[in-house]
Design a protein around this motif. Sequence first.
Motif, PDB file in Angstrom:
ATOM      1  N   ARG A  22     140.170 -10.487   8.871  1.00 50.51           N
ATOM      2  CA  ARG A  22     141.571 -10.076   8.502  1.00 50.51           C
ATOM      3  C   ARG A  22     142.424  -9.770   9.784  1.00 50.51           C
ATOM      4  N   SER A  23     143.586  -9.829   9.946  1.00 46.22           N
ATOM      5  CA  SER A  23     144.551  -9.581  10.977  1.00 46.22           C
ATOM      6  C   SER A  23     144.729  -8.126  11.286  1.00 46.22           C
ATOM      7  N   LEU A  24     144.733  -7.666  12.199  1.00 45.72           N
ATOM      8  CA  LEU A  24     144.580  -6.129  12.579  1.00 45.72           C
ATOM      9  C   LEU A  24     146.166  -5.984  13.321  1.00 45.72           C
ATOM     10  N   GLY A  25     146.800  -7.008  13.794  1.00 40.48           N
ATOM     11  CA  GLY A  25     148.306  -6.610  14.439  1.00 40.48           C
ATOM     12  C   GLY A  25     148.234  -8.106  15.325  1.00 40.48           C
ATOM     13  N   GLU A  31     147.213 -12.552  18.837  1.00 38.42           N
ATOM     14  CA  GLU A  31     147.326 -11.828  17.405  1.00 38.42           C
ATOM     15  C   GLU A  31     145.695 -11.258  17.421  1.00 38.42           C
ATOM     16  N   VAL A  32     145.550  -9.931  17.026  1.00 36.42           N
ATOM     17  CA  VAL A  32     144.163  -9.328  16.872  1.00 36.42           C
ATOM     18  C   VAL A  32     143.548  -9.339  15.485  1.00 36.42           C
ATOM     19  N   THR A  41     127.735  -7.199  13.889  1.00 37.81           N
ATOM     20  CA  THR A  41     128.574  -6.538  14.724  1.00 37.81           C
ATOM     21  C   THR A  41     129.963  -6.803  14.472  1.00 37.81           C
ATOM     22  N   ARG A  42     130.859  -5.758  14.523  1.00 39.07           N
ATOM     23  CA  ARG A  42     132.135  -5.708  14.306  1.00 39.07           C
ATOM     24  C   ARG A  42     132.959  -5.701  15.485  1.00 39.07           C
ATOM     25  N   ALA A  43     134.021  -6.625  15.981  1.00 38.54           N
ATOM     26  CA  ALA A  43     134.752  -6.469  17.238  1.00 38.54           C
ATOM     27  C   ALA A  43     136.249  -6.851  16.841  1.00 38.54           C
ATOM     28  N   ALA A  44     137.214  -6.517  17.719  1.00 34.50           N
ATOM     29  CA  ALA A  44     138.553  -6.687  17.852  1.00 34.50           C
ATOM     30  C   ALA A  44     138.765  -7.972  18.700  1.00 34.50           C
ATOM     31  N   ILE A  97     137.232  -0.153  17.348  1.00 35.50           N
ATOM     32  CA  ILE A  97     137.283   1.384  17.108  1.00 35.50           C
ATOM     33  C   ILE A  97     137.573   1.504  15.785  1.00 35.50           C
ATOM     34  N   ASP A  98     137.004   2.104  15.256  1.00 33.22           N
ATOM     35  CA  ASP A  98     137.047   2.514  13.623  1.00 33.22           C
ATOM     36  C   ASP A  98     137.942   3.772  13.579  1.00 33.22           C
ATOM     37  N   GLY A  99     139.089   4.167  13.837  1.00 29.84           N
ATOM     38  CA  GLY A  99     139.944   5.580  13.901  1.00 29.84           C
ATOM     39  C   GLY A  99     141.247   5.112  14.122  1.00 29.84           C
ATOM     40  N   PRO A 100     142.160   5.911  13.737  1.00 27.82           N
ATOM     41  CA  PRO A 100     143.627   5.972  13.914  1.00 27.82           C
ATOM     42  C   PRO A 100     144.090   5.883  15.497  1.00 27.82           C
ATOM     43  N   THR A 101     145.189   5.430  15.698  1.00 30.62           N
ATOM     44  CA  THR A 101     145.697   5.653  17.064  1.00 30.62           C
ATOM     45  C   THR A 101     146.476   7.040  17.177  1.00 30.62           C
ATOM     46  N   LEU A 102     146.531   7.480  18.294  1.00 32.45           N
ATOM     47  CA  LEU A 102     146.975   8.634  18.894  1.00 32.45           C
ATOM     48  C   LEU A 102     148.618   8.812  18.159  1.00 32.45           C
TER      49      LEU A 102
END
Length: 760
Positions: A22-25, A31-32, A41-44, A97-102
């Motif tokens: 899926r698209s992340l942004g 596009e990522v 293994t997961r990657a951006a 990275i599985d987590g929110p942005t700052l």
Amino acid sequence: MMLDDPAEDSAPRTVGGYRLVRSLGRGGFGEVFLGEAEDGTRAAVKVLHASWAGDADMRRRFAAEVEQARRVSGFCIAAILDADPGAAQPWIATEYIDGPTLQRAVAEEGPRRGVELHRLAVNTATALAAIHAAGVVHRDLKPDNIMLAADGPRVIDFGIARAVETTSVTASGVVGTIGYMAPEQLEGARLTSAVDVFSWGAVMVYAATGREAFHAPTQASRIARILGGGPDLGDLPEPLRGIVLLCLDKDQDRRPDAPALLNLLIAGPQGPAPSAAHPAAPQGSGVGATLVAPVPGTDPTRVAPPSGADPTRVAPASGVDPTRVAPAHGADPTRAYTRSVPAGPPSAGHAFAGPAAAGPPSAGHAFAGPAAAGPALPPPVPGGTGASARYTGAGGVPPYHFAGVRFTDPGALAEAMQGNWAAAVRVFGDTTERAALGAWLMDDLGDTVVDRALFRRHTDDANLALASFIGQTRPDLPPVFRGRGATLAELGALFSDPRPVITGAPLSNEMALLARPEVLRTMGLHHGPDPAAYQRLADDLDAAEHAGNTFHQELTGRLAGWRSAGPNVSPALILTFLLHPERTVPPSDGGDAGVGEWVDILWRRVDAFPGPAGVGHAAAIYGAMPTLQALSRQRRYWEERYTKVSTEHGALRDKVEQQQRFFRIRRYCNYALFAFPVGIVIGISGDAEWLGDLLVTLSVLALAASVVLSVVLRVGYGDPVRRGQRVMELNNAAAQLPELTSGVERIRADLVHARGITGA
């Protein structure tokens, strides 16, 4: 609201062994996607846009960036897993990275505090040190590019990073995010790793306070505050506060590099943290880093004068200002200027000759001779010319030192400051320095010309404060802002081409700073052939900007597709149109018929309102071009999707109806087979042989028809499983049609409502 456009620039579903889930942004360059390798293994995975993939120069730069980024150590950043800059669509896969942005974490959970804030500071500074050690400058460090993983923060997105070797030679345009960009980055100057240190300081302020360090209501005022104002650090605690101030210094040479920053965070500053305006002195020096070394054989406390210059020389004045009032005779001989500076050790850049007065002078001032009592300040010399008042008298006027020259006349000082804008803006950008200058003018000289508010109020725009001081003190000088001539003719030349504003070229930031009503009114303080022209231009700019923002609000309030579109009415573009009305033409649609239709509709509003209001509407349309392009893409997607699903639905409906018709007929034929035994029984009984024969014949025909229909169904419509799938596809298409119909109708309704708004 604006809808995502899955049809735009769609990437292949598998890239380099990674299945794109899926698209992340998406951004301006690519596009990522969330990618999965065969082993799980997961990657951006970032895929360069097709429009950029065909650009040879972009491919070369992308390949160079990948090579540079590979050299960055993987800790504290999203490590590169694989990349192929030579693919049809170049791509790069980084650690997911599985987590929110700052940015998101602070917005949802609030600012960071205590140990958590310090850990964030250390980890991100460590990441910067690793990035810079590899010879890379990130150039867009911001809260959105810091991911908060379970094992600590990670810096991401090297999509616009550049090699130090490249950026140290030439600037490649302004790239970054306003609010986190260093002054030299905003001005399009050559970039070094110091820009990332500045951004780091701004990020820490956001993390600790929840707002930008240089927050302001408009983009121009944010730029102005970064270039000439001070940061708002809120309740940022020490020792981090002092370290952040060092990083936010306007002068990139006075910021610590990343390793030094890391050392400060780990060891903590020794003694009180220096301010951004007064960096710490070099080790082993008892005075500031800018202290002039004494000439051998001279008094070690006396500053060596320039070669051939009289050390007691006073800068000449140009005349007497008849409106300037000299202070009353009998003024305090110790002079308020010397008393205004707090006691304590001298700051950076001070040198003294003779005994100390009531307190040492502030940064940037040098004194020769004792601060002895002298006679009261004499009145201005009669017969002077120009706007400058010349004060004379042996020892009667305490000097003000600027750029190594002693001044006793405010007019001469203003002229020198206009000629050395960079040094002067540092005076007005520092609270202590500005207060010292104000004390010299108001208390020592008794000046009544300059507005006291320049020195008694906080300012976020040192450039504007300096321009106001010069304009009030020396209105006879030609108008200048940030060292750039600002006569009406010079403004006309600068704002003759709107392309820098539209494309975001480095010059656009300079234009944005000039295109402000308060700046134009300040330039109007200077004498000229038409003194009221600046006021009229400022009023027109105010009116046009208000009209443009009102027009944008009307569109976002009444059109569903505009509700998430932010305002982007550029005052610089407005000023271009005001100075050059012939430039007020509709923007190009780029060959996109959908964009062209929107422009034609909206431009009717420009034609209907001549003057500043029409100019404001034109600027609003130019600012809305990204929205128009997105709406056009969405319209194509929804209409194409609707047409496709509608066509598929019609074809499926016809085929399902036919297969169900044949199926029903075959079922009836199967029922007719039961007539065969009945006909046999009747024929044997002999009561109605004709009826029995008829039933047997009908059953045989039914059997033959059933066989034929089974073949037809199998050949023409597939096996029972496929026929069942076709029915499900028809149901799915029928379920999609209402949503697609609603989307298409909503887009078309927006066009109808827009025509109503503009009278098209």
